[in-house]
Scaffold this motif. Structure first.
Motif, PDB file in Angstrom:
ATOM      1  N   ASP A 289       0.820  -1.214   0.000  1.00  0.00           N
ATOM      2  CA  ASP A 289       0.000   0.000   0.000  1.00  0.00           C
ATOM      3  C   ASP A 289       0.850   1.258   0.000  1.00  0.00           C
ATOM      4  O   ASP A 289       0.311   2.361   0.163  1.00  0.00           O
TER       5      ASP A 289
ATOM      6  N   THR B 163      -4.805   0.246  -5.653  1.00  0.00           N
ATOM      7  CA  THR B 163      -5.731   1.364  -5.555  1.00  0.00           C
ATOM      8  C   THR B 163      -6.216   1.736  -6.942  1.00  0.00           C
ATOM      9  O   THR B 163      -5.515   1.517  -7.942  1.00  0.00           O
TER      10      THR B 163
ATOM     11  N   ILE C 269      -4.965   9.231   1.905  1.00  0.00           N
ATOM     12  CA  ILE C 269      -3.531   9.054   1.672  1.00  0.00           C
ATOM     13  C   ILE C 269      -2.773   9.750   2.800  1.00  0.00           C
ATOM     14  O   ILE C 269      -2.996  10.938   3.073  1.00  0.00           O
TER      15      ILE C 269
ATOM     16  N   HIS D 258      -1.440   4.510   1.021  1.00  0.00           N
ATOM     17  CA  HIS D 258      -2.890   4.418   0.804  1.00  0.00           C
ATOM     18  C   HIS D 258      -3.507   3.626   1.963  1.00  0.00           C
ATOM     19  O   HIS D 258      -3.359   2.398   2.051  1.00  0.00           O
TER      20      HIS D 258
END
Length: 475
Positions: A70, A91, A122, A146
């Protein structure tokens, strides 16, 4: 329990979100710290010397980094040139494609922050770089995390906890309902039984099972019903007995008053009528007093025990009963009263009630024995440790079939006893009530001799009165 389970699930969610926040903060600090250290000490692998351009510095650093799934590492040179790692991100809209968002980060005066987008939140941190003193080229290292997937996992854990809590709450409610229903069943039975009780029907009782508090409640309720039933029975018996026994003297009084001659020649008849009426009224008065006495049996203060010297009580009773029959009738001499055995010691009993019972037994002996028949008064201690106060005579005695009946209200023995009085049949009932008013007490009817006679015995527990410590005694 619902509040507790909800609190546990909410607290767990808050703890997981806090842990996620702390992990992301450490990750951002770690990445920016590594990049700052690389800027100070890193060397260009092609020249072996320091980096001269921001683009080259960012590219070499990004090639050497391995980021989390992420995590997005970017190098921004100028305004629109973006250097990134070639890998797929989980994402929908990576930061390197979201130019407005990227420009807002690079243009922000803060070194870290949070960017809220429709596609997800974010968390970011950045480090500005300008190597080699080159004024024409400025770069920015951006670390973007993220957080939507981490937050989604926390939300899923929260929903699972809520689901488990709901199932646990449902099972607990079902089990609790069943267990509480079984526990409270006797209470509902008490309520149902109480609702069904009437003055005419006090015979219902609650079945008792076990030895818990609810069973104790049922036993207490049954005991209360027993007392109520006895009280109502005594009330009904009092009314029935009074109506039955008073009806005859009232009829006699009414008849004599209606037939009484009002003329002057009827003086003798009026005197006879007045005598009969007075006698019947006296008898009614005695009946009423006896009935009132029996009506007080259920009262807690009917018997009031106190320490009593047994020998002194026996002597007092003997002195009082000698005045019952002095032989004043024509042809009769004084009745011989005898003081028989006398027990010693101190016992706890009601002296007034016991004296009343003994006088009643002596009166009963006078009424049911021939003149000049000796009557003995005495007290003793039995082999069982009980106290016995008795009245004995050598009269005709009591038939075996009458032994229990004579203690009932308005019941008299057969003609064998040869009663000379006009009693209402309440004397021995009062004696039994006084005896049973003492806990563990009773009245017995025994033969005086094998040939006959009657001995009425008050059997009372030989409970010693509680000792009282004198001043100065050690305890």
């Amino acid at each position: 329990m619902a509040v507790a389970l909800t609190t546990v699930a909410t607290t767990t969610r808050s703890i997981l979100l806090r842990d996620t926040e702390q992990r992301v903060t450490r990750l951002l600090a770690q990445e920016t710290g590594e990049f700052a250290n690389f800027v100070k000490r890193g060397q260009d692998p092609e020249t072996g010397g320091p980096f001269t351009t921001a683009r080259r510095l960012l590219r070499v650093f990004l090639e050497r980094q391995y980021s989390d799934p992420d995590e997005e590492l970017l190098g921004v040179v100028g305004e629109d040139s973006v250097i990134r790692q070639r890998r797929d991100l989980p994402t929908q809209l990576p930061l390197y494609r979201d130019k407005p968002a990227l420009r807002s980060i690079t243009g922000d005066s803060e070194r870290s922050g949070t960017l809220h987008r429709p596609e997800g939140e974010i968390r970011w941190a950045k480090v500005d770089v300008k190597p080699g003193g080159d004024r024409s080229e400025r770069g920015t290292f951006v670390v973007a995390f993220h957080a939507d997937r981490e937050q989604a996992r926390v939300g899923e854990v929260f929903r699972v906890l809520l689901a488990i809590s709901g199932v646990a709450l449902l099972l607990t409610c079902v089990i609790g309902w069943g267990v509480a229903g079984r526990i409270l069943a006797p209470v509902r039975l008490v309520r149902t039984t109480a609702a069904q009780l009437t003055e005419q029907d006090l015979t219902r009782r609650i079945p008792v099972h076990g030895h818990d508090d609810v069973s104790a409640l049922a036993e207490t309720f049954n005991s209360m019903l027993d007392r109520l039933e006895r009280a109502f029975a005594a009330q009904r018996q009092f009314v029935d007995d009074a109506g039955h026994e008073l009806r005859t003297p009232i009829t006699i009084v009414r008849g004599h008053l209606e037939l009484m001659d009002q003329s002057a020649s009827g003086v003798r008849e009026r005197e006879e009528t007045v005598r009969v009426v007075t006698d019947e009224l006296d008898r009614m008065s005695r009946i009423v007093e006896d009935l009132l006495m029996l009506a007080k049996v259920e009262r807690p203060d009917f018997v009031t025990p106190e320490p009593v010297e047994l020998a002194e009580l026996t002597a007092d009773v003997f002195v009082k009963v000698r005045a019952l029959d002095t032989g004043d009738s024509p042809g009769e001499g004084p009745r011989p009263w005898e003081l028989d055995q006398v027990a010693e010691g101190t016992v706890s009993l009601d002296p007034q009630r016991v004296t009343q019972a003994m006088v009643q037994l002596a009166q009963n002996a006078v009424q049911h024995t021939p003149p000049r028949t000796a009557v003995r008064i005495g007290s003793r201690r039995s082999a069982a440790g009980e106290v016995e106060l008795y009245v004995a005579d050598n009269g005709p005695g009591v038939r075996e079939e009458d032994a229990e009946r004579v203690f009932e209200r308005f019941r008299r023995g057969s003609a064998r006893r040869g009663a000379r009085g006009s009693g209402a049949g309440l004397g021995l009932a009062i004696v039994r009530a006084i005896a049973e008013g003492h806990p563990g007490g009773r009245v017995d009817l025994r033969r005086t001799t094998d040939d006959g006679g009657a001995t009425f015995v008050l059997v009372l527990p030989a409970a010693e009165p509680p000792s009282v410590a004198e001043p100065g005694d050690e305890t």
